[in-house]
Scaffold this motif. Structure first.
Motif, PDB file in Angstrom:
ATOM      1  N   PRO A 181      75.049 -27.125 -42.455  1.00 31.81           N
ATOM      2  CA  PRO A 181      75.292 -27.296 -43.897  1.00 31.81           C
ATOM      3  C   PRO A 181      76.774 -27.203 -44.223  1.00 31.81           C
ATOM      4  N   ALA A 182      77.113 -27.695 -45.410  1.00 28.61           N
ATOM      5  CA  ALA A 182      78.504 -27.659 -45.857  1.00 28.61           C
ATOM      6  C   ALA A 182      78.977 -26.211 -45.963  1.00 28.61           C
ATOM      7  N   GLU A 183      80.237 -25.989 -45.624  1.00 27.35           N
ATOM      8  CA  GLU A 183      80.783 -24.624 -45.649  1.00 27.35           C
ATOM      9  C   GLU A 183      81.286 -24.227 -47.027  1.00 27.35           C
ATOM     10  N   GLU A 184      81.771 -25.216 -47.804  1.00 25.72           N
ATOM     11  CA  GLU A 184      82.340 -24.858 -49.110  1.00 25.72           C
ATOM     12  C   GLU A 184      81.251 -24.474 -50.102  1.00 25.72           C
ATOM     13  N   VAL A 185      81.602 -23.595 -51.015  1.00 25.98           N
ATOM     14  CA  VAL A 185      80.680 -23.136 -52.060  1.00 25.98           C
ATOM     15  C   VAL A 185      81.366 -23.261 -53.414  1.00 25.98           C
ATOM     16  N   PRO A 186      80.764 -23.992 -54.388  1.00 23.16           N
ATOM     17  CA  PRO A 186      79.553 -24.790 -54.184  1.00 23.16           C
ATOM     18  C   PRO A 186      79.871 -26.065 -53.401  1.00 23.16           C
TER      19      PRO A 186
END
Length: 236
Positions: A60-65
């Motif tokens: 999954p993508a690491e950045e949030v959001p």
């Protein structure tokens, strides 16, 4: 990202269709490759569909959001604990949810009529789940109330009830040989109550009126309709 995001209904639908094509390929044509990539011993993995019709199993993508809504997390963990067919069905359902979330993420700024049109276009396509399982609920077949010819009220569904009966149970599903009735025999598009459909009296398949060049007015003049395929067989 914002400048290149799909903005119009047509652009968003094109993005949806491309991502869906990638996911359907992963769950059907490339299913062995997809299955082997979903090793339960690896970390949480997601199945992505991309705008270039490619698919990818990745972390999954690491950045949030994240930049976009994320697919279901950890689809690989259930792989060895489930029957393969059931597992693929589960992944397909989650894939359908993700496709809709991405489409409506892009469509958040559309007005109500535009969102309705977008969903109608999306609804014309079979879902990933329907493609993977090869089934479609009988209640979604064209009915008299939703735009098919009035003569079709005499045709009967697989369970013996009139097709015009809107109270068919959700759990009723067609046999494999009846699946074609749900989708247009010409273009393969799914049923949409906003469009005129016509049923062949010979083979019982359904068609978009526009695909077989039959208008509602013209249909009223036809007592026994034969689709182009049946007409061709008759001539041969």
């Amino acid at each position: 990202m914002a400048s290149s995001s799909p903005r119009t209904v047509e652009e968003i639908f094109k993005d949806y269709s491309a991502r869906r094509s990638g996911l359907v390929r992963a769950l059907t044509y490339d299913v062995d490759d997809f299955y082997s990539q979903c090793d339960p011993d690896k970390e949480n993995l997601c199945l992505y569909g991309h705008p270039n019709e490619a698919w990818e199993v990745a972390l999954p993508a690491e950045e949030v959001p994240p930049e976009l809504p994320e697919p279901a997390l950890g689809v690989n963990f259930a792989r060895d604990g489930m029957n393969r067919k059931d597992w693929l069905s589960l992944v397909a359902v989650h894939s359908d949810c993700w496709l809709l979330s991405v489409a409506f993420y892009f469509g958040a700024r559309l007005n109500g009529n535009e969102r309705k049109r977008l969903f109608s276009m999306i609804n014309d396509l079979p879902t990933c789940f329907e493609v993977v399982t090869g089934r479609k609920s009988i209640k979604d077949k064209p009915t008299v109330e939703s735009g098919s010819k009035s003569r079709n009220s005499t045709k009967r569904s697989i369970d013996g009830q009139p097709r015009s009966n809107p109270m068919l149970a959700d759990e009723n599903y067609e046999d494999e040989e009846e699946q074609g009735d749900t989708f247009c025999g010409s273009c393969g598009g799914g049923y949409n109550s906003d469009e005129f459909w016509i049923g062949c009296d010979n083979c019982e398949r359904w068609y978009h009126g526009k695909c077989v060049k039959i208008t509602p007015a013209k249909a009223e003049m036809i007592k026994f309709y034969k689709c182009p395929s049946c007409q061709k067989k008759t001539r041969q």
